[in-house]
Design an enzyme around this catalytic site. Structure first.
Site, PDB file in Angstrom:
ATOM      1  N   GLU A 103       0.790  -1.227   0.000  1.00 52.80           N
ATOM      2  CA  GLU A 103       0.000   0.000   0.000  1.00 52.80           C
ATOM      3  C   GLU A 103       0.827   1.285   0.000  1.00 52.80           C
ATOM      4  O   GLU A 103       0.360   2.311  -0.499  1.00 52.80           O
ATOM      5  CB  GLU A 103      -0.922   0.000   1.236  1.00 52.80           C
ATOM      6  CG  GLU A 103      -2.010  -1.050   1.199  1.00 52.80           C
ATOM      7  CD  GLU A 103      -3.008  -0.792   0.079  1.00 52.80           C
ATOM      8  OE1 GLU A 103      -3.645   0.276   0.074  1.00 52.80           O
ATOM      9  OE2 GLU A 103      -3.122  -1.658  -0.803  1.00 52.80           O
ATOM     10  N   SER A 124     -47.252 -31.495  15.938  1.00 50.18           N
ATOM     11  CA  SER A 124     -47.407 -32.365  17.100  1.00 50.18           C
ATOM     12  C   SER A 124     -46.443 -32.058  18.241  1.00 50.18           C
ATOM     13  O   SER A 124     -46.573 -32.645  19.314  1.00 50.18           O
ATOM     14  CB  SER A 124     -47.245 -33.824  16.674  1.00 50.18           C
ATOM     15  OG  SER A 124     -48.299 -34.190  15.808  1.00 50.18           O
TER      16      SER A 124
END
Length: 670
Positions: A75, A341
């Protein structure tokens, strides 16, 4: 030469710089000094957030030198030689079109990330140049690099190097090797495009570029770079979301934002201690992902899992879907679905509270309840059956009869006491799970059963502290008994039968457990809800659009095995504890119970199972193959109640109930 527009933009930028930018010291002082950190129950960091972003701050000494070198080489190769601006770097970027790095220095990028928007106007560019000069005047180089590495975005929701290394490599930033460091540095200009998860070939290509730049910067010699380039990296199998445990964490943040406000949560440097067990949470996430993927043949598209500690209500795991990145809809807490159920235990518990027992008998025969004609899942009737058998094999008609006998209002009251909070209309179809609930509230209700009838409100947050350690709020966990112990013991016996020889045989985990399968009408939802004395857990599988699953999809076939795998993992290393069950009424079981005054199962890994009811012709259901069946249980004599209406007519197709405003479950499920 600069055109008129550029000159005007430059002048605007200078004016902005002079009149509108406060001194950098004031800007730094105004920023939060710490992150809001979320911990699991053992103190492990789950997420560290600043301004709502996943970020974990670490000092430069805790970042491997290879990472620092790789980022500088990629960078800003002259980082230690300039004073915030690098004309040579800018010229290089212009001539190479960015192929040799951008024109902005690390200091400029930090200034933009800290103080400015991401727009590309001339005035913004001038402003970040001015702020970069001021940062260099105010802070040493090491501090600038440290702040940059903790601030920059690495993709997939990871801000800062520590969060990124956890996400990509499952380790700390201080432990990264050269090849891994170069891979992270390669992400910075375009994190999503260069992602090793999405474009592995592109990611590898750019890693080699960064390694060459490290050679150019004299951080590596060519042989070291070549070795690192040849290294086959192993990436963490991390889903694509901003932080760990995203469904659990996002719900925690939502709850706290509602109570404390967004600004305090995101900027207050809070310490949020949750009830999560991170190991169990990640195991649950893996099981839901793989379980749904393996059930694609049954047209299953989504799933959810919730695990709650009985007696305290502490939520140990909560998964609301297969991928938080694909869908932030949290099915564990936001999806209201028919439980089928899995609701039946509350019907039978209401009866047990009134004096019935597992051996009480009920007719499984055609019945007409003011036009409501429930059917069994197998479209057969089975004559006179015990409560235990009716629940173990999930017969629908007996459940509706029992609800009619004890009163639907009593059933609803029982479900409310257990922890069901969603609307429950006073209709008999509720007995078969027609009213919608969330997985979280169903898990909380089953935790009440697991705690022998003691209710504790489910919660995800144990305490919240400010940056100084001062307590802001705390959850006090104190359960309250809501059901008689003997009534719950009867239910334990029935639900243990579901797991050992009934529809939930696929959920057997080799230690005492109880549970219930659930499959809603037209196979739209499949469930398994169950518990041990240590943990209650609910698994749901279905589709967001409520579309039908495969014709053979059932809770016993799909949800129960996932429940079993999770519960086996959750109980690994824990001592085996028994459920306090009602004694069997046959002489052999009674003798066994008298030897154990507590009426509980023995604590050895191999345990005495409940005595199954007698055999009879059954439909061909895979989960029942090879189930052991024994002698019938004698009938108990409960308080007399009026019998429901019956009819001797042959089986008919069900007639839908009218009213209620929601789909009514007619056939029910297993």
């Amino acid at each position: 030469m600069l055109g008129a527009t550029s000159v005007a933009g430059l002048a605007t930028g200078v004016g902005f710089m002079v009149w509108h930018i406060p001194p950098v010291e004031r800007l730094l002082a105004a920023r939060p000094t710490g992150a809001t950190t979320i911990f699991d129950r053992h103190g492990r960091v789950v997420a560290s957030l600043q301004n709502g972003e996943n970020r974990e701050i670490v000092p430069l000494d805790e970042i491997a030198p290879a990472v620092q070198q790789a980022v500088i080489a990629a960078e800003d190769i002259r980082f230690y030689d300039h004073h915030g601006l690098d004309p040579r770097g800018l010229a290089r970027a212009l001539f190479t079109r960015g192929e040799r790095g951008g024109g902005s220095t690390i200091t400029q990028q930090l200034a933009k990330n800290l103080f400015l928007s991401a727009d590309r106007t001339v005035s913004r560019k001038v402003a970040d140049m001015w702020l970069a000069l001021q940062l260099e005047r105010t802070l040493p180089k090491r501090k600038i690099l440290e702040m940059y590495l903790n601030q920059v975005y690495f993709g997939h929701g990871a801000y800062g190097v520590e969060s990124a290394t956890r996400k990509y490599f499952g380790k700390k930033a201080r432990d990264l090797e050269v090849a891994e460091a170069a891979q992270l540095a390669a992400l910075l200009p375009a994190p999503e495009y260069r992602s090793p998860y999405r474009k592995p070939e592109v990611a590898e290509q750019w890693r080699k570029v960064v390694l060459q730049r490290m050679v150019d910067a004299r951080y590596l010699d060519p042989a070291e770079a070549e070795k690192a380039a040849a290294r086959k990296l192993r990436f963490a199998n991390t889903p694509d979301y901003a932080y760990r445990a995203p469904y659990f964490t996002s719900h925690v943040l939502s709850l706290l934002t509602e109570r404390l406000g967004r600004d305090l949560v995101e900027r207050g440097a809070l310490r949020i201690h949750t009830t999560m067990d991170l190991g169990l949470q990640e195991e649950a996430e893996r099981l839901i992902r793989t379980g749904v993927a393996s059930a694609r043949g049954f047209k299953v598209g989504q799933g959810a899992l919730v695990a709650v500690e009985p007696g305290t209500g502490a939520v140990r795991a909560l998964v609301g879907g297969t991928s938080y990145d694909a869908s932030q809809f949290n099915r564990a807490v936001q999806a209201h679905r028919q439980p089928g159920s899995t609701f039946k235990p509350f019907v039978y518990l209401a009866a047990f509270v009134k004096g019935f027992g597992p051996a009480s008998m009920v007719e499984d025969a055609p019945a007409n309840f003011d036009g409501y004609k429930p059917l069994n899942y197998d479209h057969r009737f089975h004559g006179s059956v015990s409560y235990e058998r009716a629940l173990a094999f999930s017969y629908n008609v007996p459940a509706v009869r029992v609800a009619y006998q004890v009163g639907i209002d009593e059933v609803i009251k029982t479900a409310r006491l257990a922890g069901i909070t969603s609307p429950l209309p006073p209709e008999l179809s509720v007995a078969l799970g027609s009213a919608e609930v969330t997985p979280l509230e169903l898990a909380g209700a089953y935790a009440t059963l697991a705690a022998d009838g003691t209710y504790a409100e489910p919660h995800l947050i144990s305490r919240v502290e400010d940056q100084a350690g001062q307590l802001i709020e705390q959850t006090m966990t104190s359960g309250a008994p809501v059901f008689p112990a003997d009534a719950v013991a009867s239910l334990h016996r029935c639900l243990a039968g579901v797991v050992t020889y009934g529809t939930g045989a696929g959920a057997n985990i080799g230690r005492p457990a109880g549970g219930k399968t659930g499959t809603t009408s037209e196979n739209r939802d499949t469930w398994f809800a169950g518990y041990t004395p240590d943990l209650a857990c609910v698994v749901w599988l279905g589709n967001d659009d409520n579309s039908r699953l495969g014709r053979t999809a059932t809770g016993g076939q799909l949800a129960a095995p996932l429940w079993s795998r999770f519960m086996r993992a959750a109980h690994r290393g824990l001592p085996v504890r028994g459920l306090a069950m009602a004694a069997a009424a046959d002489p052999e079981a009674t003798a066994s119970a008298s030897a154990d005054p507590a009426g509980s199962l023995p604590v050895e890994p191999t345990f005495a199972t409940p005595t199954p009811p007698p055999t009879e012709a059954q439909p061909e259901l895979p989960v029942l193959q090879g189930s052991p069946l024994a002698e019938p249980l004698p009938t108990l004599e409960p308080t007399p109640v009026p019998p429901p209406p019956t009819e001797a007519a042959p089986r008919e197709e069900p007639t839908p109930l009218t009213g209620g405003g929601q789909p009514q479950l007619i056939e029910g499920g297993e």
